[in-house]
Each structure stands twice: as structure tokens, then as C-alpha cells.
Design a protein around this motif. Sequence first.
Motif, mmCIF file in Angstrom:
data_model
loop_
_atom_site.group_PDB
_atom_site.id
_atom_site.type_symbol
_atom_site.label_atom_id
_atom_site.label_comp_id
_atom_site.label_asym_id
_atom_site.label_seq_id
_atom_site.Cartn_x
_atom_site.Cartn_y
_atom_site.Cartn_z
ATOM 1 N N VAL A 2 0.866 -1.172 0.000
ATOM 2 C CA VAL A 2 0.000 0.000 0.000
ATOM 3 C C VAL A 2 0.906 1.226 0.000
ATOM 4 N N GLN A 3 0.656 2.130 -0.921
ATOM 5 C CA GLN A 3 1.408 3.376 -0.962
ATOM 6 C C GLN A 3 0.517 4.505 -0.452
ATOM 7 N N LEU A 4 1.103 5.353 0.377
ATOM 8 C CA LEU A 4 0.348 6.426 1.022
ATOM 9 C C LEU A 4 1.069 7.751 0.813
ATOM 10 N N VAL A 5 0.320 8.769 0.467
ATOM 11 C CA VAL A 5 0.892 10.101 0.264
ATOM 12 C C VAL A 5 0.011 11.126 0.965
ATOM 13 N N GLU A 6 0.597 11.817 1.935
ATOM 14 C CA GLU A 6 -0.136 12.830 2.684
ATOM 15 C C GLU A 6 0.030 14.210 2.048
ATOM 16 N N SER A 7 -0.929 15.058 2.306
ATOM 17 C CA SER A 7 -0.868 16.446 1.878
ATOM 18 C C SER A 7 -1.763 17.276 2.779
ATOM 19 N N GLY A 8 -1.635 18.597 2.666
ATOM 20 C CA GLY A 8 -2.540 19.481 3.378
ATOM 21 C C GLY A 8 -1.965 20.154 4.605
ATOM 22 N N GLY A 9 -0.743 19.814 4.962
ATOM 23 C CA GLY A 9 -0.140 20.464 6.114
ATOM 24 C C GLY A 9 0.209 21.913 5.829
ATOM 25 N N GLY A 10 0.630 22.617 6.869
ATOM 26 C CA GLY A 10 1.016 24.008 6.695
ATOM 27 C C GLY A 10 1.169 24.717 8.017
ATOM 28 N N LEU A 11 1.297 26.033 7.927
ATOM 29 C CA LEU A 11 1.425 26.888 9.100
ATOM 30 C C LEU A 11 0.069 27.515 9.396
ATOM 31 N N VAL A 12 -0.361 27.401 10.619
ATOM 32 C CA VAL A 12 -1.677 27.928 10.997
ATOM 33 C C VAL A 12 -1.581 28.531 12.397
ATOM 34 N N GLN A 13 -2.395 29.527 12.660
ATOM 35 C CA GLN A 13 -2.422 30.120 13.987
ATOM 36 C C GLN A 13 -3.215 29.252 14.956
ATOM 37 N N ALA A 14 -2.898 29.385 16.218
ATOM 38 C CA ALA A 14 -3.639 28.666 17.247
ATOM 39 C C ALA A 14 -5.127 28.965 17.110
ATOM 40 N N GLY A 15 -5.936 27.926 17.242
ATOM 41 C CA GLY A 15 -7.370 28.072 17.077
ATOM 42 C C GLY A 15 -7.848 27.798 15.665
ATOM 43 N N GLY A 16 -6.912 27.695 14.739
ATOM 44 C CA GLY A 16 -7.249 27.469 13.343
ATOM 45 C C GLY A 16 -7.516 26.015 13.027
ATOM 46 N N SER A 17 -7.756 25.770 11.740
ATOM 47 C CA SER A 17 -8.111 24.428 11.273
ATOM 48 C C SER A 17 -7.333 24.083 10.006
ATOM 49 N N LEU A 18 -7.195 22.802 9.784
ATOM 50 C CA LEU A 18 -6.623 22.276 8.556
ATOM 51 C C LEU A 18 -7.327 20.972 8.232
ATOM 52 N N ARG A 19 -7.288 20.595 6.966
ATOM 53 C CA ARG A 19 -7.706 19.248 6.589
ATOM 54 C C ARG A 19 -6.537 18.560 5.900
ATOM 55 N N LEU A 20 -6.085 17.508 6.529
ATOM 56 C CA LEU A 20 -5.020 16.706 5.961
ATOM 57 C C LEU A 20 -5.629 15.593 5.125
ATOM 58 N N SER A 21 -4.961 15.281 4.026
ATOM 59 C CA SER A 21 -5.435 14.227 3.139
ATOM 60 C C SER A 21 -4.368 13.154 2.996
ATOM 61 N N CYS A 22 -4.843 11.953 2.759
ATOM 62 C CA CYS A 22 -3.947 10.825 2.522
ATOM 63 C C CYS A 22 -4.475 10.069 1.310
ATOM 64 N N ALA A 23 -3.686 10.051 0.248
ATOM 65 C CA ALA A 23 -4.054 9.321 -0.964
ATOM 66 C C ALA A 23 -3.414 7.944 -0.915
ATOM 67 N N ALA A 24 -4.237 6.928 -1.065
ATOM 68 C CA ALA A 24 -3.759 5.555 -0.980
ATOM 69 C C ALA A 24 -3.811 4.892 -2.349
ATOM 70 N N SER A 25 -2.891 3.996 -2.581
ATOM 71 C CA SER A 25 -2.884 3.228 -3.822
ATOM 72 C C SER A 25 -2.221 1.893 -3.566
ATOM 73 N N GLY A 26 -2.415 0.991 -4.508
ATOM 74 C CA GLY A 26 -1.732 -0.287 -4.442
ATOM 75 C C GLY A 26 -2.645 -1.455 -4.181
ATOM 76 N N ARG A 27 -3.497 -1.341 -3.180
ATOM 77 C CA ARG A 27 -4.432 -2.418 -2.870
ATOM 78 C C ARG A 27 -5.769 -1.806 -2.488
ATOM 79 N N THR A 28 -6.751 -2.631 -2.329
ATOM 80 C CA THR A 28 -8.084 -2.160 -1.955
ATOM 81 C C THR A 28 -8.037 -1.628 -0.535
#
Length: 122
Positions: A2-28
Motif C-alpha cells: 500500500v502506498q500512502l501520500v499525505e498532503s494538506g499540512g502548513g502553518l496555521v495560527q492557534a485556534g485554526g483548522s486544517l484538513r489533511l489528506s492521505c491518498a492511498a494506492s496499491g491495494r483495496t
Amino acid sequence: QVQLVESGGGLVQAGGSLRLSCAASGRTISNYVMAWIRQAPGKEREFVGGISGNGRYTYYADSVKGRFTISRDNAKNMVYLQVNSLKPGDTAVYYCAADTRLYTVPTFYAYWGQGTQVTVSS
């Protein structure tokens, strides 16, 4: 494999929000429990939360419960981590991981992505 690739990180101020994503491939990916694990500078890797293969069940570490939400879209081979009410203590590299069971011990996971950096400023 299974191959996994994350994205969506960054710099944010306290109290803020982010959505991190993980794209998977290779198997079901519906056959795998997916987890998010983080590692802060100078600290060991910490289990954040996990989600069952069908997405019906989630489990979170007490430190993030109520602020972080894991979801998945098996049709798109994607897993997400919504992080809200961020604190400076949440600063870490966030990894997506996969295995056939849910573990709270990070080293038990067989498959890992390369990580995405989240930095929370005060």
C-alpha cells in the motif's frame, strides 16, 4: 503493498483548522484500517486516531478527541484528518498509516506515508 501520500499540512495560527489528506494506492484500501500518527520535534511518534475499513468506526487519542475527525472515501482511495481548534502542542509531522487492524502503538503499522508538517503558531 500500500502506498500512502499525505498532503494538506502548513502553518496555521492557534485556534485554526486544517484538513489533511492521505491518498492511498496499491491495494483495496477498504481492507485496511487507516490511522493518523504524529511526531513532534524531539518526541516519539504518537497515535492520533484510526478509522475502520468501512468507515463506520473511529477511535481517537484523548489528546485530540473532540477536535480531530477522521473520515475516508474508499471510492476515491482517500483518508482525511480534519483538525480543528489547533494548539501549539499539535505541531508535528503527521503521518498516514495502514494495517489490517487498529493499533494504538505506532510501530505496529505496516504501511506509512512520508508525512506532512503541521505547524501551529501561538
